[in-house]
Scaffold this motif. Structure first.
Motif, PDB file in Angstrom:
ATOM      1  N   LYS A   1     -23.862  36.385  37.754  1.00 61.45           N
ATOM      2  CA  LYS A   1     -23.309  35.688  36.588  1.00 61.45           C
ATOM      3  C   LYS A   1     -24.346  34.929  35.776  1.00 61.45           C
ATOM      4  O   LYS A   1     -24.001  34.114  34.926  1.00 61.45           O
ATOM      5  N   GLN A   2     -25.606  35.179  36.014  1.00 60.86           N
ATOM      6  CA  GLN A   2     -26.644  34.454  35.290  1.00 60.86           C
ATOM      7  C   GLN A   2     -26.903  35.069  33.917  1.00 60.86           C
ATOM      8  O   GLN A   2     -26.827  36.287  33.744  1.00 60.86           O
ATOM      9  N   THR A   3     -27.188  34.210  32.957  1.00 65.64           N
ATOM     10  CA  THR A   3     -27.495  34.670  31.598  1.00 65.64           C
ATOM     11  C   THR A   3     -28.909  34.312  31.166  1.00 65.64           C
ATOM     12  O   THR A   3     -29.363  34.763  30.122  1.00 65.64           O
ATOM     13  N   LYS A   4     -29.596  33.494  31.961  1.00 67.86           N
ATOM     14  CA  LYS A   4     -30.979  33.139  31.652  1.00 67.86           C
ATOM     15  C   LYS A   4     -31.824  33.182  32.919  1.00 67.86           C
ATOM     16  O   LYS A   4     -31.368  32.798  33.996  1.00 67.86           O
ATOM     17  N   ASP A   5     -33.043  33.641  32.769  1.00 64.01           N
ATOM     18  CA  ASP A   5     -33.987  33.648  33.884  1.00 64.01           C
ATOM     19  C   ASP A   5     -34.573  32.243  34.007  1.00 64.01           C
ATOM     20  O   ASP A   5     -35.169  31.732  33.054  1.00 64.01           O
TER      21      ASP A   5
END
Length: 459
Positions: free
Chosen positions: A310-314
């Motif tokens: 569910k991550q949208t940014k590293d």
């Protein structure tokens, strides 16, 4: 894993034809940089392309070959030219080292992938350490050891910072002939020992350590360990090092590897993003090749305490991520990914979740054992013949790798897929115990199929 940081089918990659890479027969000698800092790159070719094709193209574009793995069509090249990847094609070449250097001003936001969340390098108190190995009791390793300690014909490759062969608990297990250094992307059988990090030594003790004098025993002390050094002295694991490690494991018949890291410098690699695409494909090919050759690869889930799906940014690099982006090598098909639990048997506060195969003890300082049963973090081997505790999914992964080694010892010649099926079927299911956890007891986002079980592995 923290601060210290999927049959192989040729894949169409931008800039690569269905056959070999076309290089002009009489290309003009390029103007190449001879003074700037050289950086290493992974470069994609078609599997089976001859080395002369690789050498010709690299020379024409201001690079030199460090290593070439024709089985998977991946080269490791060195170049001083800042535009080398552009000359090759940005979806065919990538340099982790150059990426870090280019973002040096923001390096505080770029973390190396290997390490333990918390670590104590002091000697454990007392002569008999067995009472402090709560992690081994949690997976029934002491009972399993009484039945089967694993076979010497099984080798577990520890892709890490190196293993100390002088440690009394590891001296009989480490096989120098199967060990190598992979820091440059090319195997160097003289460079597999650790230098400034005992992370790999701690991992190794959990898998196969045995010290009768101190009462310390790992999960499968009868198996062999191969030290495959993929972590450089800055704590980074670049794509070329991992490629070298997986190919080495495949070609030297390792039944299991443990990978307590993610590929640096980013946490997520995206299949469709320039640069990332080359690194992702190079590592995917190497892992898939090793799986096809009979190696079961086990990897840590990570210590960022988030749902990896569910991550949208590293968190390590300023780029957006989506469903085409993954943490490597854990997300590659066939890899067993391991989350961590603490003494209480619940998910460690730091452990990633969301794409987990199984879980294992990694420790948690917030889940402390009763007095006399050790620390919240797991106990294992460290430098100078000592013992210390570390917490992290780095510590959970070798517990699963050790159980996999017992399975490989009992089920000789079983392919990786069969070992994975056994590992998951024998795991002890754990029900969701938090709102963020989703899925049934038999397979959920926190614990996967459950806690690995060494005793079931030897029955």
């Amino acid at each position: 894993m923290s601060r210290l940081r999927r049959l192989l089918v040729p894949v169409a990659v931008a800039g690569v034809t269905a056959g070999v890479v076309a290089v002009p027969a009489a290309a003009a000698t390029p103007s190449c940089d001879t003074t700037s800092t050289p950086y290493s790159y992974v470069v994609l070719y078609q599997p089976g392309d001859p080395q002369r094709v690789v050498d010709t193209e690299l020379a024409a574009k201001c690079g030199t070959r460090v290593a070439y793995y024709p089985e998977i069509g991946v080269a490791v090249a060195s170049s001083r030219n800042a535009d080398f990847a552009d000359r090759i094609g940005v979806k065919r070449a990538y340099s982790g080292g150059k990426d870090i250097a280019a973002k040096a001003a923001a390096r505080s936001g770029m973390r190396s992938a290997v390490g333990a969340l918390e670590q104590t390098q002091t000697l454990a108190a007392g002569n008999d350490l067995s009472a402090q190995q709560w992690d081994m009791r949690a997976i029934h390793a002491p009972e399993a050891n009484k039945i089967d300690q694993g076979s010497g014909s099984v080798t577990v490759g520890v892709l890490d910072s190196g293993i100390d062969p002088a440690h009394p608990a590891l001296a009989k297990a480490v096989d120098p002939r199967s060990s190598t250094g992979c820091i440059t992307g090319a195997p160097d059988p003289t460079a597999w020992k650790p230098t400034n990090s005992d992370h790999g030594t701690h991992v190794a003790g959990t898998i196969a350590g045995k010290d009768a004098a101190r009462g310390f025993t790992g999960i499968a002390p009868g198996v062999r360990l191969a030290s495959v050094k993929v972590v450089n002295d800055d704590g980074y694991i670049f794509p070329e090092s991992a490629v070298c490690g997986f190919v080495w494991a495949a070609q030297h018949g390792f039944q299991v590897t443990n990978n307590s890291y993610y590929i640096d410098p980013g946490m997520f690699y995206c299949r469709n993003e320039s640069g990332d695409a080359a690194a992702y494909e190079a590592v995917r090919r190497a892992v898939t090749y090793s799986t096809q050759r009979g190696t079961l690869n086990v990897a840590a889930a990570g210590n960022s305490a988030f749902d990896v799906t569910k991550q949208t940014k590293d968190p390590n690099r300023p780029h957006r991520i989506d469903s085409t982006c993954s943490i490597l090598p854990g997300a590659i098909d066939g890899v067993v990914t391991v989350s961590a639990i603490g003494y209480a048997g619940t998910k460690s506060s730091y452990s990633n979740y969301g794409a987990v195969t199984v879980t294992a003890p990694g420790g948690d300082s917030g889940q402390r054992p009763p007095s006399g049963q050790g620390e919240g973090c797991t106990l294992s081997t460290v430098f100078n013949g000592g013992y210390g505790t570390m917490c992290g999914t780095s510590m959970a992964s070798p517990h699963a790798a050790g159980v996999a080694a017992l399975l490989a010892s009992k089920h000789r010649n079983a392919p990786p897929q069969a070992l994975t099926a056994l590992l998951t079927a024998q795991a002890d299911p754990i029900s969701c115990d938090a709102s963020a956890c989703v899925g049934p007891k038999q397979n959920n986002s926190y614990y996967g199929h459950g806690l690995v079980d060494a005793l079931d592995a030897v029955h």
